[in-house]
Motif scaffolding. Structure first.
Motif, PDB file in Angstrom:
ATOM      1  N   LEU A 151       0.825  -1.208   0.000  1.00  0.00           N
ATOM      2  CA  LEU A 151       0.000   0.000   0.000  1.00  0.00           C
ATOM      3  C   LEU A 151       0.862   1.262   0.000  1.00  0.00           C
ATOM      4  O   LEU A 151       0.555   2.231  -0.707  1.00  0.00           O
ATOM      5  N   LEU A 152       1.935   1.256   0.788  1.00  0.00           N
ATOM      6  CA  LEU A 152       2.819   2.417   0.840  1.00  0.00           C
ATOM      7  C   LEU A 152       3.468   2.682  -0.516  1.00  0.00           C
ATOM      8  O   LEU A 152       3.798   3.822  -0.846  1.00  0.00           O
ATOM      9  N   PHE A 153       3.658   1.628  -1.294  1.00  0.00           N
ATOM     10  CA  PHE A 153       4.223   1.777  -2.628  1.00  0.00           C
ATOM     11  C   PHE A 153       3.172   2.213  -3.643  1.00  0.00           C
ATOM     12  O   PHE A 153       3.381   3.149  -4.418  1.00  0.00           O
ATOM     13  N   MET A 154       2.011   1.559  -3.630  1.00  0.00           N
ATOM     14  CA  MET A 154       1.038   1.744  -4.706  1.00  0.00           C
ATOM     15  C   MET A 154       0.105   2.925  -4.512  1.00  0.00           C
ATOM     16  O   MET A 154      -0.308   3.546  -5.497  1.00  0.00           O
ATOM     17  N   VAL A 155      -0.269   3.259  -3.289  1.00  0.00           N
ATOM     18  CA  VAL A 155      -1.206   4.374  -3.097  1.00  0.00           C
ATOM     19  C   VAL A 155      -0.634   5.685  -3.649  1.00  0.00           C
ATOM     20  O   VAL A 155      -1.313   6.388  -4.409  1.00  0.00           O
ATOM     21  N   PRO A 156       0.625   6.053  -3.306  1.00  0.00           N
ATOM     22  CA  PRO A 156       1.157   7.287  -3.900  1.00  0.00           C
ATOM     23  C   PRO A 156       1.260   7.226  -5.424  1.00  0.00           C
ATOM     24  O   PRO A 156       0.934   8.205  -6.105  1.00  0.00           O
ATOM     25  N   MET A 157       1.723   6.078  -5.957  1.00  0.00           N
ATOM     26  CA  MET A 157       1.881   5.988  -7.402  1.00  0.00           C
ATOM     27  C   MET A 157       0.542   6.049  -8.115  1.00  0.00           C
ATOM     28  O   MET A 157       0.393   6.730  -9.137  1.00  0.00           O
ATOM     29  N   THR A 158      -0.464   5.347  -7.591  1.00  0.00           N
ATOM     30  CA  THR A 158      -1.790   5.403  -8.199  1.00  0.00           C
ATOM     31  C   THR A 158      -2.353   6.814  -8.134  1.00  0.00           C
ATOM     32  O   THR A 158      -2.973   7.300  -9.094  1.00  0.00           O
ATOM     33  N   GLY A 159      -2.123   7.492  -7.000  1.00  0.00           N
ATOM     34  CA  GLY A 159      -2.578   8.873  -6.889  1.00  0.00           C
ATOM     35  C   GLY A 159      -1.904   9.781  -7.899  1.00  0.00           C
ATOM     36  O   GLY A 159      -2.546  10.643  -8.506  1.00  0.00           O
ATOM     37  N   MET A 160      -0.605   9.593  -8.104  1.00  0.00           N
ATOM     38  CA  MET A 160       0.131  10.404  -9.078  1.00  0.00           C
ATOM     39  C   MET A 160      -0.403  10.192 -10.490  1.00  0.00           C
ATOM     40  O   MET A 160      -0.623  11.149 -11.246  1.00  0.00           O
ATOM     41  N   VAL A 161      -0.631   8.927 -10.868  1.00  0.00           N
ATOM     42  CA  VAL A 161      -1.122   8.636 -12.222  1.00  0.00           C
ATOM     43  C   VAL A 161      -2.560   9.108 -12.387  1.00  0.00           C
ATOM     44  O   VAL A 161      -2.937   9.648 -13.434  1.00  0.00           O
ATOM     45  N   THR A 162      -3.379   8.947 -11.361  1.00  0.00           N
ATOM     46  CA  THR A 162      -4.776   9.345 -11.433  1.00  0.00           C
ATOM     47  C   THR A 162      -4.929  10.852 -11.620  1.00  0.00           C
ATOM     48  O   THR A 162      -5.826  11.310 -12.337  1.00  0.00           O
ATOM     49  N   ASN A 163      -4.065  11.629 -10.993  1.00  0.00           N
ATOM     50  CA  ASN A 163      -4.184  13.087 -11.030  1.00  0.00           C
ATOM     51  C   ASN A 163      -3.537  13.731 -12.247  1.00  0.00           C
ATOM     52  O   ASN A 163      -3.571  14.958 -12.381  1.00  0.00           O
ATOM     53  N   LEU A 164      -2.955  12.938 -13.135  1.00  0.00           N
ATOM     54  CA  LEU A 164      -2.392  13.505 -14.352  1.00  0.00           C
ATOM     55  C   LEU A 164      -3.504  14.006 -15.274  1.00  0.00           C
ATOM     56  O   LEU A 164      -4.581  13.404 -15.339  1.00  0.00           O
ATOM     57  N   PRO A 165      -3.263  15.093 -15.998  1.00  0.00           N
ATOM     58  CA  PRO A 165      -4.262  15.571 -16.974  1.00  0.00           C
ATOM     59  C   PRO A 165      -4.136  14.786 -18.283  1.00  0.00           C
ATOM     60  O   PRO A 165      -3.091  14.816 -18.936  1.00  0.00           O
ATOM     61  N   TYR A 166      -5.184  14.087 -18.658  1.00  0.00           N
ATOM     62  CA  TYR A 166      -5.159  13.267 -19.873  1.00  0.00           C
ATOM     63  C   TYR A 166      -5.912  13.998 -20.984  1.00  0.00           C
ATOM     64  O   TYR A 166      -7.132  14.090 -20.950  1.00  0.00           O
ATOM     65  N   CYS A 167      -5.167  14.488 -21.938  1.00  0.00           N
ATOM     66  CA  CYS A 167      -5.808  15.224 -23.038  1.00  0.00           C
ATOM     67  C   CYS A 167      -5.308  14.746 -24.398  1.00  0.00           C
ATOM     68  O   CYS A 167      -5.659  15.310 -25.419  1.00  0.00           O
ATOM     69  N   ARG A 168      -4.477  13.717 -24.416  1.00  0.00           N
ATOM     70  CA  ARG A 168      -3.995  13.173 -25.681  1.00  0.00           C
ATOM     71  C   ARG A 168      -4.846  11.961 -26.073  1.00  0.00           C
ATOM     72  O   ARG A 168      -5.983  11.827 -25.655  1.00  0.00           O
ATOM     73  N   SER A 169      -4.259  11.069 -26.829  1.00  0.00           N
ATOM     74  CA  SER A 169      -4.966   9.846 -27.212  1.00  0.00           C
ATOM     75  C   SER A 169      -5.319   9.039 -25.973  1.00  0.00           C
ATOM     76  O   SER A 169      -4.592   9.015 -24.988  1.00  0.00           O
ATOM     77  N   ARG A 170      -6.454   8.368 -26.008  1.00  0.00           N
ATOM     78  CA  ARG A 170      -6.832   7.507 -24.882  1.00  0.00           C
ATOM     79  C   ARG A 170      -6.540   6.042 -25.173  1.00  0.00           C
ATOM     80  O   ARG A 170      -6.988   5.150 -24.459  1.00  0.00           O
ATOM     81  N   VAL A 171      -5.777   5.772 -26.220  1.00  0.00           N
ATOM     82  CA  VAL A 171      -5.424   4.409 -26.601  1.00  0.00           C
ATOM     83  C   VAL A 171      -4.197   3.970 -25.810  1.00  0.00           C
ATOM     84  O   VAL A 171      -3.112   4.551 -25.943  1.00  0.00           O
ATOM     85  N   VAL A 172      -4.349   2.949 -24.973  1.00  0.00           N
ATOM     86  CA  VAL A 172      -3.254   2.421 -24.158  1.00  0.00           C
ATOM     87  C   VAL A 172      -2.605   1.267 -24.930  1.00  0.00           C
ATOM     88  O   VAL A 172      -3.252   0.238 -25.151  1.00  0.00           O
ATOM     89  N   PRO A 173      -1.353   1.414 -25.349  1.00  0.00           N
ATOM     90  CA  PRO A 173      -0.696   0.350 -26.126  1.00  0.00           C
ATOM     91  C   PRO A 173      -0.252  -0.803 -25.235  1.00  0.00           C
ATOM     92  O   PRO A 173       0.935  -1.108 -25.115  1.00  0.00           O
ATOM     93  N   HIS A 174      -1.221  -1.450 -24.617  1.00  0.00           N
ATOM     94  CA  HIS A 174      -0.912  -2.504 -23.657  1.00  0.00           C
ATOM     95  C   HIS A 174      -2.122  -3.427 -23.527  1.00  0.00           C
ATOM     96  O   HIS A 174      -3.220  -3.119 -23.995  1.00  0.00           O
ATOM     97  N   SER A 175      -1.892  -4.590 -22.860  1.00  0.00           N
ATOM     98  CA  SER A 175      -2.972  -5.549 -22.630  1.00  0.00           C
ATOM     99  C   SER A 175      -3.813  -5.191 -21.422  1.00  0.00           C
ATOM    100  O   SER A 175      -4.943  -5.656 -21.285  1.00  0.00           O
ATOM    101  N   TYR A 176      -3.235  -4.402 -20.505  1.00  0.00           N
ATOM    102  CA  TYR A 176      -3.971  -3.958 -19.318  1.00  0.00           C
ATOM    103  C   TYR A 176      -3.475  -2.569 -18.948  1.00  0.00           C
ATOM    104  O   TYR A 176      -2.592  -2.007 -19.621  1.00  0.00           O
TER     105      TYR A 176
END
Length: 309
Positions: A151-176
Protein backbone atom coordinates in the motif's frame (compact mmCIF):
# COMPACT_ATOMS: atom_id res chain seq x y z
CA UNK A 1 -15.67 11.12 -13.40
CA UNK A 2 -12.11 12.12 -14.10
CA UNK A 3 -11.35 15.74 -13.16
CA UNK A 4 -9.22 17.77 -15.57
CA UNK A 5 -9.64 15.11 -18.30
CA UNK A 6 -11.54 15.30 -21.56
CA UNK A 7 -12.61 11.65 -21.50
CA UNK A 8 -13.66 9.04 -18.95
CA UNK A 9 -12.37 5.81 -20.48
CA UNK A 10 -9.33 4.27 -22.15
CA UNK A 11 -8.90 1.88 -25.08
CA UNK A 12 -6.72 -1.21 -24.59
CA UNK A 13 -4.83 -2.42 -27.66
CA UNK A 14 -3.93 -5.92 -26.46
CA UNK A 15 -0.46 -6.72 -27.79
CA UNK A 16 0.67 -4.02 -30.25
CA UNK A 17 1.55 -5.32 -33.73
CA UNK A 18 0.04 -8.71 -32.88
CA UNK A 19 -3.59 -7.63 -33.18
CA UNK A 20 -3.98 -9.99 -36.16
CA UNK A 21 -3.62 -13.02 -33.87
CA UNK A 22 -6.38 -12.53 -31.27
CA UNK A 23 -7.50 -16.18 -31.26
CA UNK A 24 -4.02 -17.58 -30.65
CA UNK A 25 -3.22 -15.00 -27.97
CA UNK A 26 -6.59 -15.58 -26.33
CA UNK A 27 -6.09 -19.37 -26.21
CA UNK A 28 -2.60 -18.90 -24.75
CA UNK A 29 -3.69 -16.59 -21.93
CA UNK A 30 -6.97 -18.40 -21.32
CA UNK A 31 -5.10 -21.67 -20.83
CA UNK A 32 -2.75 -20.02 -18.35
CA UNK A 33 -5.72 -18.39 -16.57
CA UNK A 34 -7.56 -21.69 -16.17
CA UNK A 35 -4.46 -23.49 -14.93
CA UNK A 36 -3.74 -20.70 -12.44
CA UNK A 37 -7.32 -20.72 -11.11
CA UNK A 38 -7.49 -24.52 -10.86
CA UNK A 39 -4.05 -24.88 -9.26
CA UNK A 40 -4.44 -22.08 -6.73
CA UNK A 41 -8.07 -22.97 -6.09
CA UNK A 42 -7.10 -26.55 -5.22
CA UNK A 43 -4.38 -25.31 -2.87
CA UNK A 44 -6.83 -23.03 -1.05
CA UNK A 45 -9.47 -25.78 -0.93
CA UNK A 46 -7.07 -28.33 0.53
CA UNK A 47 -5.64 -25.94 3.10
CA UNK A 48 -9.14 -24.86 4.10
CA UNK A 49 -10.52 -28.39 4.49
CA UNK A 50 -7.59 -30.26 6.02
CA UNK A 51 -7.12 -29.08 9.61
CA UNK A 52 -3.65 -30.65 9.76
CA UNK A 53 -2.32 -28.08 7.30
CA UNK A 54 -1.87 -25.26 9.79
CA UNK A 55 1.92 -24.96 9.90
CA UNK A 56 3.48 -21.59 9.01
CA UNK A 57 4.50 -22.84 5.57
CA UNK A 58 0.87 -23.69 4.78
CA UNK A 59 -0.22 -20.21 5.84
CA UNK A 60 2.30 -18.69 3.45
CA UNK A 61 1.20 -21.04 0.65
CA UNK A 62 -2.39 -19.93 1.24
CA UNK A 63 -1.35 -16.26 1.10
CA UNK A 64 0.53 -16.89 -2.16
CA UNK A 65 -2.49 -18.64 -3.70
CA UNK A 66 -4.86 -15.78 -2.77
CA UNK A 67 -2.47 -13.19 -4.22
CA UNK A 68 -2.06 -15.22 -7.43
CA UNK A 69 -5.82 -15.50 -7.90
CA UNK A 70 -6.32 -11.76 -7.41
CA UNK A 71 -3.42 -10.92 -9.72
CA UNK A 72 -4.45 -13.11 -12.63
CA UNK A 73 -8.17 -12.33 -12.26
CA UNK A 74 -7.55 -8.59 -12.35
CA UNK A 75 -5.87 -8.87 -15.76
CA UNK A 76 -6.78 -11.89 -17.88
CA UNK A 77 -10.62 -11.66 -18.11
CA UNK A 78 -10.41 -8.14 -19.57
CA UNK A 79 -7.50 -9.25 -21.76
CA UNK A 80 -9.62 -12.08 -23.18
CA UNK A 81 -12.51 -9.70 -23.85
CA UNK A 82 -10.09 -7.56 -25.88
CA UNK A 83 -8.79 -10.54 -27.87
CA UNK A 84 -12.05 -12.43 -28.44
CA UNK A 85 -14.89 -9.91 -28.11
CA UNK A 86 -13.12 -6.77 -29.32
CA UNK A 87 -14.27 -5.13 -26.09
CA UNK A 88 -11.35 -2.76 -25.88
CA UNK A 89 -12.86 0.07 -23.81
CA UNK A 90 -12.20 0.23 -20.07
CA UNK A 91 -13.61 2.94 -17.85
CA UNK A 92 -11.37 5.44 -16.09
CA UNK A 93 -12.19 4.03 -12.64
CA UNK A 94 -11.86 0.38 -13.72
CA UNK A 95 -8.50 1.14 -15.32
CA UNK A 96 -7.01 2.58 -12.15
CA UNK A 97 -8.53 -0.14 -9.97
CA UNK A 98 -6.91 -2.72 -12.26
CA UNK A 99 -3.61 -0.82 -12.11
CA UNK A 100 -3.71 -0.75 -8.32
CA UNK A 101 -4.54 -4.46 -8.02
CA UNK A 102 -1.90 -5.61 -10.48
CA UNK A 103 0.98 -3.61 -9.06
CA UNK A 104 0.08 -4.04 -5.39
CA UNK A 105 -0.23 -7.83 -5.76
CA UNK A 106 3.17 -8.02 -7.47
CA UNK A 107 4.71 -6.32 -4.44
CA UNK A 108 2.78 -8.61 -2.09
CA UNK A 109 3.86 -11.70 -4.01
CA UNK A 110 7.49 -10.69 -3.70
CA UNK A 111 7.01 -10.27 0.05
CA UNK A 112 5.40 -13.69 0.42
CA UNK A 113 8.18 -15.34 -1.59
CA UNK A 114 10.67 -13.78 0.82
CA UNK A 115 8.63 -14.98 3.81
CA UNK A 116 8.59 -18.51 2.38
CA UNK A 117 12.37 -18.48 1.92
CA UNK A 118 12.78 -17.42 5.55
CA UNK A 119 10.31 -20.13 6.58
CA UNK A 120 12.39 -22.80 4.85
CA UNK A 121 15.56 -21.46 6.47
CA UNK A 122 14.02 -21.65 9.96
CA UNK A 123 12.55 -25.11 9.30
CA UNK A 124 15.86 -26.56 8.11
CA UNK A 125 18.41 -24.68 10.20
CA UNK A 126 16.39 -24.29 13.44
CA UNK A 127 13.82 -27.13 13.36
CA UNK A 128 13.36 -27.36 17.14
CA UNK A 129 12.45 -23.67 17.37
CA UNK A 130 10.37 -23.57 14.16
CA UNK A 131 6.93 -23.02 15.65
CA UNK A 132 8.28 -20.81 18.43
CA UNK A 133 9.97 -18.46 15.94
CA UNK A 134 7.12 -18.50 13.42
CA UNK A 135 4.17 -18.29 15.80
CA UNK A 136 0.68 -17.35 14.64
CA UNK A 137 1.22 -13.82 15.89
CA UNK A 138 4.47 -13.55 13.94
CA UNK A 139 2.83 -14.86 10.76
CA UNK A 140 0.00 -12.34 11.16
CA UNK A 141 2.52 -9.54 11.61
CA UNK A 142 4.44 -10.68 8.52
CA UNK A 143 1.23 -10.76 6.47
CA UNK A 144 0.28 -7.28 7.68
CA UNK A 145 3.75 -5.93 6.90
CA UNK A 146 3.55 -7.34 3.36
CA UNK A 147 0.18 -5.65 2.73
CA UNK A 148 1.25 -2.33 4.30
CA UNK A 149 4.43 -2.24 2.22
CA UNK A 150 2.42 -2.77 -0.97
CA UNK A 151 0.00 0.00 0.00
CA UNK A 152 2.82 2.42 0.84
CA UNK A 153 4.22 1.78 -2.63
CA UNK A 154 1.04 1.74 -4.71
CA UNK A 155 -1.21 4.37 -3.10
CA UNK A 156 1.16 7.29 -3.90
CA UNK A 157 1.88 5.99 -7.40
CA UNK A 158 -1.79 5.40 -8.20
CA UNK A 159 -2.58 8.87 -6.89
CA UNK A 160 0.13 10.40 -9.08
CA UNK A 161 -1.12 8.64 -12.22
CA UNK A 162 -4.78 9.35 -11.43
CA UNK A 163 -4.18 13.09 -11.03
CA UNK A 164 -2.39 13.51 -14.35
CA UNK A 165 -4.26 15.57 -16.97
CA UNK A 166 -5.16 13.27 -19.87
CA UNK A 167 -5.81 15.22 -23.04
CA UNK A 168 -3.99 13.17 -25.68
CA UNK A 169 -4.97 9.85 -27.21
CA UNK A 170 -6.83 7.51 -24.88
CA UNK A 171 -5.42 4.41 -26.60
CA UNK A 172 -3.25 2.42 -24.16
CA UNK A 173 -0.70 0.35 -26.13
CA UNK A 174 -0.91 -2.50 -23.66
CA UNK A 175 -2.97 -5.55 -22.63
CA UNK A 176 -3.97 -3.96 -19.32
CA UNK A 177 -3.64 -0.63 -17.50
CA UNK A 178 0.08 -0.76 -16.85
CA UNK A 179 0.99 2.45 -15.03
CA UNK A 180 3.66 3.77 -17.41
CA UNK A 181 1.66 2.93 -20.52
CA UNK A 182 -1.20 5.00 -19.09
CA UNK A 183 1.03 7.81 -17.75
CA UNK A 184 2.55 8.34 -21.20
CA UNK A 185 -0.87 9.46 -22.44
CA UNK A 186 -0.82 12.49 -20.13
CA UNK A 187 -0.22 16.05 -21.28
CA UNK A 188 2.65 16.40 -18.81
CA UNK A 189 6.05 14.71 -18.52
CA UNK A 190 5.55 11.15 -17.16
CA UNK A 191 9.23 10.67 -16.23
CA UNK A 192 8.82 11.56 -12.52
CA UNK A 193 6.30 8.70 -12.19
CA UNK A 194 8.63 6.40 -14.10
CA UNK A 195 11.56 7.28 -11.84
CA UNK A 196 9.41 6.76 -8.74
CA UNK A 197 8.33 3.35 -10.06
CA UNK A 198 11.89 2.28 -10.93
CA UNK A 199 13.32 3.39 -7.58
CA UNK A 200 10.57 1.75 -5.50
CA UNK A 201 10.56 -1.45 -7.56
CA UNK A 202 14.35 -1.68 -7.42
CA UNK A 203 14.31 -1.23 -3.65
CA UNK A 204 11.61 -3.85 -3.11
CA UNK A 205 13.03 -6.40 -5.55
CA UNK A 206 16.64 -5.75 -4.55
CA UNK A 207 15.90 -6.11 -0.84
CA UNK A 208 13.73 -9.20 -1.26
CA UNK A 209 16.11 -10.96 -3.64
CA UNK A 210 19.08 -10.24 -1.35
CA UNK A 211 17.33 -11.78 1.67
CA UNK A 212 16.05 -14.71 -0.43
CA UNK A 213 19.59 -15.38 -1.71
CA UNK A 214 20.96 -15.29 1.85
CA UNK A 215 18.22 -17.65 3.06
CA UNK A 216 18.82 -20.22 0.32
CA UNK A 217 22.57 -19.89 0.72
CA UNK A 218 22.33 -20.73 4.42
CA UNK A 219 19.95 -23.60 3.66
CA UNK A 220 22.37 -25.10 1.13
CA UNK A 221 25.28 -24.71 3.51
CA UNK A 222 23.31 -26.48 6.24
CA UNK A 223 22.34 -29.49 4.07
CA UNK A 224 25.48 -29.73 1.94
CA UNK A 225 26.90 -32.66 3.92
CA UNK A 226 23.65 -34.45 4.68
CA UNK A 227 21.87 -37.28 2.89
CA UNK A 228 19.15 -34.84 1.78
CA UNK A 229 21.62 -32.69 -0.14
CA UNK A 230 20.38 -33.56 -3.63
CA UNK A 231 16.75 -33.25 -2.61
CA UNK A 232 17.44 -29.80 -1.15
CA UNK A 233 19.34 -28.78 -4.28
CA UNK A 234 16.46 -29.93 -6.47
CA UNK A 235 13.89 -28.05 -4.38
CA UNK A 236 15.97 -24.87 -4.17
CA UNK A 237 16.68 -25.09 -7.90
CA UNK A 238 12.97 -25.23 -8.76
CA UNK A 239 12.23 -22.34 -6.42
CA UNK A 240 15.04 -20.23 -7.90
CA UNK A 241 13.83 -20.89 -11.46
CA UNK A 242 10.32 -19.67 -10.59
CA UNK A 243 11.77 -16.65 -8.79
CA UNK A 244 13.80 -15.74 -11.87
CA UNK A 245 10.73 -16.15 -14.10
CA UNK A 246 8.92 -13.73 -11.80
CA UNK A 247 11.58 -11.10 -11.13
CA UNK A 248 13.44 -10.89 -14.44
CA UNK A 249 10.48 -10.19 -16.79
CA UNK A 250 8.99 -7.78 -14.25
CA UNK A 251 12.15 -5.71 -13.84
CA UNK A 252 12.94 -5.80 -17.56
CA UNK A 253 9.42 -4.54 -18.28
CA UNK A 254 9.75 -1.67 -15.79
CA UNK A 255 13.21 -0.57 -16.97
CA UNK A 256 12.27 -0.95 -20.64
CA UNK A 257 9.27 1.35 -20.23
CA UNK A 258 11.49 4.17 -18.98
CA UNK A 259 14.93 3.72 -20.50
CA UNK A 260 14.89 1.44 -23.56
CA UNK A 261 12.86 3.01 -26.31
CA UNK A 262 14.66 0.73 -28.78
CA UNK A 263 12.90 -2.36 -27.43
CA UNK A 264 9.77 -3.13 -29.51
CA UNK A 265 6.55 -2.26 -27.72
CA UNK A 266 5.17 -5.76 -28.26
CA UNK A 267 8.20 -7.19 -26.44
CA UNK A 268 7.63 -4.85 -23.49
CA UNK A 269 3.94 -5.81 -23.35
CA UNK A 270 4.62 -9.54 -23.59
CA UNK A 271 7.19 -9.27 -20.78
CA UNK A 272 4.64 -7.51 -18.59
CA UNK A 273 1.99 -10.11 -19.46
CA UNK A 274 4.47 -12.89 -18.73
CA UNK A 275 5.33 -11.81 -15.20
CA UNK A 276 1.65 -11.39 -14.34
CA UNK A 277 0.44 -14.75 -15.68
CA UNK A 278 3.27 -17.30 -15.77
CA UNK A 279 4.24 -17.34 -12.06
CA UNK A 280 0.58 -17.63 -11.01
CA UNK A 281 0.41 -20.81 -13.07
CA UNK A 282 3.71 -22.29 -11.83
CA UNK A 283 3.54 -21.36 -8.13
CA UNK A 284 0.95 -24.02 -7.15
CA UNK A 285 3.04 -26.73 -8.83
CA UNK A 286 6.48 -25.70 -7.59
CA UNK A 287 5.64 -24.50 -4.09
CA UNK A 288 2.51 -26.46 -3.12
CA UNK A 289 2.06 -29.68 -5.07
CA UNK A 290 5.70 -30.66 -4.56
CA UNK A 291 5.01 -30.57 -0.81
CA UNK A 292 4.21 -34.08 0.44
CA UNK A 293 1.53 -32.99 2.92
CA UNK A 294 -0.25 -30.90 0.29
CA UNK A 295 -0.18 -33.78 -2.22
CA UNK A 296 -1.57 -36.25 0.31
CA UNK A 297 -4.30 -33.84 1.40
CA UNK A 298 -5.17 -33.12 -2.23
CA UNK A 299 -5.60 -36.84 -2.92
CA UNK A 300 -7.92 -37.08 0.09
CA UNK A 301 -10.00 -34.13 -1.10
CA UNK A 302 -10.23 -35.33 -4.69
CA UNK A 303 -10.65 -39.06 -4.16
CA UNK A 304 -12.11 -39.48 -0.69
CA UNK A 305 -15.48 -38.45 0.67
CA UNK A 306 -14.08 -37.39 4.00
CA UNK A 307 -10.96 -35.41 4.88
CA UNK A 308 -9.50 -36.50 8.18
CA UNK A 309 -8.05 -33.82 10.39
Amino acid sequence: MAPNNSFSSFILVGVPSLEAFPTCLGILFCSGFVLALVGNGLVLLVIGLDKSLRDPVHCFLGMLAVIDVVMVTSVVPKMLSVFWLNSTEISYVACFVQMFLVHSTTSEESGVLLAMAVDRYVAICHPLRYKAILSRQTIAQIGLAIVVRALLFMVPMTGMVTNLPYCRSRVVPHSYCEHMAVAKLACTDPRPIGLYSVVESSLIVGMDMAFIAVSYGMILRAVLRTNSCWKALSTCGCHICVLLLYYIPGMLSIYAQLFSSGIPVRTQVLLADLYVTLPTMLNPIVYSMRTKQIRQAMIKVLFSRKVHA
